[in-house]
Design an enzyme around this catalytic site. Structure first.
Site, short mmCIF file in Angstrom:
data_model
loop_
_atom_site.label_atom_id
_atom_site.label_comp_id
_atom_site.label_asym_id
_atom_site.label_seq_id
_atom_site.Cartn_x
_atom_site.Cartn_y
_atom_site.Cartn_z
CG HIS A 12 40.89 41.27 10.20
ND1 HIS A 12 41.26 42.72 9.68
CD2 HIS A 12 39.49 41.38 10.70
CE1 HIS A 12 40.20 43.43 10.14
NE2 HIS A 12 39.08 42.97 10.85
NE ARG A 65 40.32 30.46 34.09
CZ ARG A 65 39.76 30.95 35.06
NH1 ARG A 65 38.24 30.45 35.44
NH2 ARG A 65 40.22 31.81 35.69
CG LEU A 92 35.96 31.50 32.35
CD1 LEU A 92 36.92 31.37 31.24
CD2 LEU A 92 36.33 32.53 33.50
CE LYS A 104 39.94 34.79 33.96
NZ LYS A 104 38.69 35.19 34.06
NE ARG A 145 42.77 47.07 12.64
CZ ARG A 145 41.79 46.82 11.68
NH1 ARG A 145 42.02 46.61 10.63
NH2 ARG A 145 40.46 46.42 12.28
CD GLU A 179 30.30 32.73 31.78
OE1 GLU A 179 30.96 32.57 32.74
OE2 GLU A 179 30.61 33.09 30.83
CE1 TYR A 202 39.80 38.09 31.22
CE2 TYR A 202 40.34 38.52 33.18
CZ TYR A 202 39.39 38.25 32.53
OH TYR A 202 38.18 38.12 32.65
N1 PDD Z 1 36.40 36.77 36.22
N2 PDD Z 1 32.58 33.85 34.18
C1 PDD Z 1 33.25 35.04 33.77
C2 PDD Z 1 32.54 35.41 32.65
C3 PDD Z 1 34.26 35.64 34.52
O1 PDD Z 1 35.04 36.55 34.15
C4 PDD Z 1 34.89 35.02 35.70
C5 PDD Z 1 35.84 35.46 36.57
C6 PDD Z 1 34.04 33.85 36.10
C7 PDD Z 1 34.66 33.07 37.42
O2 PDD Z 1 35.80 32.53 36.96
P1 PDD Z 1 36.87 32.30 38.39
O3 PDD Z 1 36.11 31.41 39.36
O4 PDD Z 1 37.92 31.34 37.71
O5 PDD Z 1 37.32 33.55 38.85
C8 PDD Z 1 32.98 33.17 35.36
C9 PDD Z 1 37.39 37.24 36.98
C10 PDD Z 1 37.59 37.19 38.26
C11 PDD Z 1 37.69 38.88 35.98
O6 PDD Z 1 37.45 39.00 35.06
O7 PDD Z 1 38.15 39.72 36.98
#
Ligand code: PDD
Length: 286
Positions: free
Chosen positions: A102, A51, A203, A147, A100, A179, A32
Site C-alpha cells: 500500500h 490539469r 472535476l 482526474k 504490491r 456533477e 488520465y
Molecule cells: N470525462 N467530470 C467528470 C467526472 C469527468 O469524467 C469529466 C470528463 C468532466 C468534464 O471534464 P472536461 O470538460 O475536461 O472533459 C467532469 C472525460 C471526457 C472522460 O472520462 O472520458
C-alpha cells in the site's frame, strides 16, 4: 494499425505489454486526460496539460517527460492519420510497476505512460433534442478534483443510467448537485447560470471553464454556487459539459421535465459562443 504511445515509444498497440505489478492495474493508482482534436487543432491543450500536471502532483507521481505531453498528443494524431478528422487523444500515467504494497514504492519507480488517439463521430441527437439524466447519491470519494483512473463508481452509475434510458447520471452529495459521471452540469435559475464551485467534489472540467467564459462573454451572469435538489423545480434550463460532447442540453431529471422539457435559448446562445472560442484555437497548436 493503431499506433500508441507506451513508455516513451510510439509502437503498434499489439506490441504493448503492461506488467501485472503495475499499480494502475492493482490499485487504479494513476491519472488520465482526454483532449479533443478538431480536425486540425487541439482545443485548450494548455488547460488539459496543466490539469494533468496538477493531477500528477496531487498523487505525487513524477513523470519527467510531462512537458512533452502536447507533442506526444500531436504525434499520435499524425501517426494515426487523424490530422483531418475529429479525434480524441486519451493519455494516462500510472505510478509504475512495483511489488504490491500500500505504500508508494521507495525509491520511486518509473511511471507507466500510455496514450492513444481515436476518431469519433460527434454525437448530434442528444445535442439537438436534449437528454434525460438520472439523479443518484454521489457514492464517489472526496477527491473528485483529481482526474484519477479509479472510475468504478462513475462507470457503475453511468451503466445504470443508460440501462434505464438516461443519457447521464448526475450525482447529489448532501442534497447538492455535484456533477455527472463524466461531465459537469450547469443550470439556469432566474436567468442566472449556476454550477457547482471548484472543490474536491467535482472535476474542474476544461469545458466547464470555457463555458463560464462563453456565458460571461454573452453577458449572462454566472454563479459558481451549487444547486440543491429542492431547487430543481425552479430550473428553466440545464446542460452538461465535457470534452467529447461539448454542451448537451438536459431536458428531464428522472421523469420530471427540466424547465419546459426542451433545450433552452441560453443553452443555445452559450453553445454558439463556445464554438467561437473553440475556433479561436485553430492554427495555435496544430
Ligand atoms: N470525462 N467530470 C467528470 C467526472 C469527468 O469524467 C469529466 C470528463 C468532466 C468534464 O471534464 P472536461 O470538460 O475536461 O472533459 C467532469 C472525460 C471526457 C472522460 O472520462 O472520458
Amino acid at each position: 494499425m493503431d499506433i500508441v504511445f507506451f513508455n516513451g515509444e510510439f509502437l503498434p498497440k499489439e506490441k504493448v505489454s503492461v506488467s501485472p505489478d503495475d499499480r494502475g492495474f492493482l490499485f487504479a493508482d494513476g491519472v488520465y486526460e482526454v483532449v479533443r482534436w478538431y480536425s486540425g487543432f487541439f482545443f485548450d491543450m494548455e488547460g488539459h496539460h496543466s490539469r494533468l500536471k496538477r493531477s500528477l502532483s496531487e498523487l505525487r507521481i513524477k513523470w519527467n517527460d510531462v512537458e512533452s505531453f502536447p507533442d506526444i498528443a500531436s504525434e499520435l494524431i499524425r501517426l494515426n492519420s487523424l490530422v483531418e478528422k475529429p479525434a480524441l487523444v486519451y493519455f494516462q500515467v500510472t505510478r509504475g510497476a512495483a511489488p504490491r504494497t500500500h505504500t508508494f514504492p521507495s525509491p520511486p519507480v518509473n511511471p507507466t505512460t500510455y496514450g492513444f488517439a481515436k476518431t469519433f463521430i460527434p454525437e448530434s441527437a442528444g445535442k439537438e433534442n436534449g437528454i434525460s439524466v438520472m439523479l443518484k447519491n454521489d457514492i464517489r470519494w472526496a477527491r473528485c478534483d483529481i482526474k484519477s483512473i479509479a472510475l468504478l463508481p462513475n462507470t457503475m452509475c453511468f451503466e445504470e443510467a443508460t440501462s434505464k434510458g438516461h443519457g447521464e447520471c448526475i450525482f447529489i452529495r448532501n442534497g447538492y448537485i455535484t456533477e455527472g459521471s463524466h461531465s459537469n452540469i450547469f443550470f439556469v435559475t432566474g436567468g442566472i447560470l449556476r454550477t457547482h464551485p471548484e472543490s474536491e467534489h467535482i472535476l474542474s472540467g476544461i469545458t466547464r471553464k470555457n463555458v463560464i467564459k462563453a456565458a460571461s462573454a454573452c453577458g449572462i451572469k454566472v454563479e459558481e454556487r451549487a444547486v440543491h435538489e429542492d431547487e430543481l423545480k425552479e430550473v428553466t434550463e440545464a446542460f452538461i459539459t465535457n470534452t467529447s460532447a461539448e454542451i448537451t442540453p438536459v431536458t428531464a431529471f428522472g421523469g420530471t421535465p427540466a424547465g419546459n422539457g426542451k433545450p433552452g435559448p441560453l443553452t443555445k446562445l452559450i453553445h454558439n459562443k463556445f464554438r467561437e472560442i473553440v475556433l479561436s484555437y485553430a492554427g495555435k497548436n496544430s
